[in-house]
Enzyme design. Sequence first.
Site, mmCIF file in Angstrom:
data_model
loop_
_atom_site.group_PDB
_atom_site.id
_atom_site.type_symbol
_atom_site.label_atom_id
_atom_site.label_comp_id
_atom_site.label_asym_id
_atom_site.label_seq_id
_atom_site.Cartn_x
_atom_site.Cartn_y
_atom_site.Cartn_z
ATOM 1 N N LYS A 48 -2.988 16.320 26.075
ATOM 2 C CA LYS A 48 -1.090 17.087 26.767
ATOM 3 C C LYS A 48 -2.059 18.129 27.854
ATOM 4 O O LYS A 48 -1.498 18.004 28.856
ATOM 5 C CB LYS A 48 -0.356 17.235 25.564
ATOM 6 C CG LYS A 48 0.339 16.154 24.877
ATOM 7 C CD LYS A 48 1.548 16.939 23.743
ATOM 8 C CE LYS A 48 1.668 15.634 23.643
ATOM 9 N NZ LYS A 48 3.012 16.412 22.000
ATOM 10 N N GLN A 92 4.801 21.219 19.074
ATOM 11 C CA GLN A 92 4.619 20.494 18.083
ATOM 12 C C GLN A 92 5.370 19.956 17.208
ATOM 13 O O GLN A 92 5.050 20.860 16.177
ATOM 14 C CB GLN A 92 2.735 20.826 18.059
ATOM 15 C CG GLN A 92 1.884 19.781 18.030
ATOM 16 C CD GLN A 92 2.378 18.414 19.147
ATOM 17 O OE1 GLN A 92 1.870 18.844 20.420
ATOM 18 N NE2 GLN A 92 2.161 17.334 18.820
ATOM 19 N N ASP A 115 9.848 17.198 25.337
ATOM 20 C CA ASP A 115 10.818 16.113 24.337
ATOM 21 C C ASP A 115 11.273 15.265 24.025
ATOM 22 O O ASP A 115 11.301 14.333 23.499
ATOM 23 C CB ASP A 115 10.122 16.737 23.354
ATOM 24 C CG ASP A 115 8.061 16.584 22.745
ATOM 25 O OD1 ASP A 115 7.774 15.344 23.288
ATOM 26 O OD2 ASP A 115 7.766 17.417 22.210
#
Length: 278
Positions: A48, A92, A115
């Site tokens: 990422k 994460q 997200d």
Amino acid sequence: MTLLDGKKVSKEIRDNLKEEIKSKHLKIKLAIIWVGNNEASSIYVNNKIKKCENAGIATELYHLDDTVEEEEVLRLIKKLNNDESVTGILVQSPLPKTIDEKKCFDLIAENKDVDGFSSISMGNLCLGNPHNVACTPKGIIRLLEAYNIDLEGLNVCLINRSNIVGKPLFHLLIAKNATVVMCHSKTENLAKITKEADVIISAVGKPHFITEDMVKKGAIVVDVGISRVDGKVIGDVDFDNVSKKASFITPVPGGVGPMTIAMVLDNLVNLAKEKKNG
Ligand code: NAP
């Protein structure tokens, strides 16, 4: 059989985003909170960061020890919420068991939820007002769109009911007028359902879980699963045999994975544009 080439499509998307960031002078920064040292997470986080930097998106990594207290992670999220220079915040997953993941996701400000895992973002998607859409499901839809696959009226067998894959994807699929059967570990006669499906989307995480005899001729097969066997990344689908029957199929690696990362960038650009336009 046509390969659904996520590597190629995601590169086109990232190149277009890079152009847009440049031409619109968007200043974008992604803050990533990574707790612990999970090997798979390390690969995802590094990927990422690399893809963001290549597209002109700044990144800030907060790599915390797995002994960190939940309170400290929540404090950091609050600080990043209030930091004007931060466009998006990504926590994460998975977090260590000592930290409540849902609490963390829900604390991320709606205008920074890259997200799309917060209750608000998921609720909006469920009610048909998608704003921040989870990256893997969004990437799957964008990949199918890139190959002009019209889902309307198709029977989809979706094998997964997790919050990050199955649930958001279910809503995106029905928004496309597909008929979706959502399967999971308690589903009986799974093969009967897969054999009738026009589209099979498997996100189980078991190598060679989908075999040739489970697939109808001409079916579209999307493999989300990732397993590591002898250092190699493999999907849920027995690719060599299933690809002989499928009309379209994703490879692993090079299918859904790169699309997921491209959608992180896509969500960030959307958030940056919304911020710029007030
Ligand atoms: P998860 O929460 O463990 O979900 C796995 C799903 O598979 C669950 O819904 C589970 O059912 C179902 N399942 C397990 N065994 C089954 C069986 N025998 N028959 C039918 N269904 C079964 O994992 P996840 O986080 O959603 O991820 C799923 C897979 O996708 C993993 O391999 C992960 O690495 C991969 N993934 C890939 C990407 C990407 O970008 N390519 C992104 C995210 C995830 P229950 O709900 O009943 O347990």
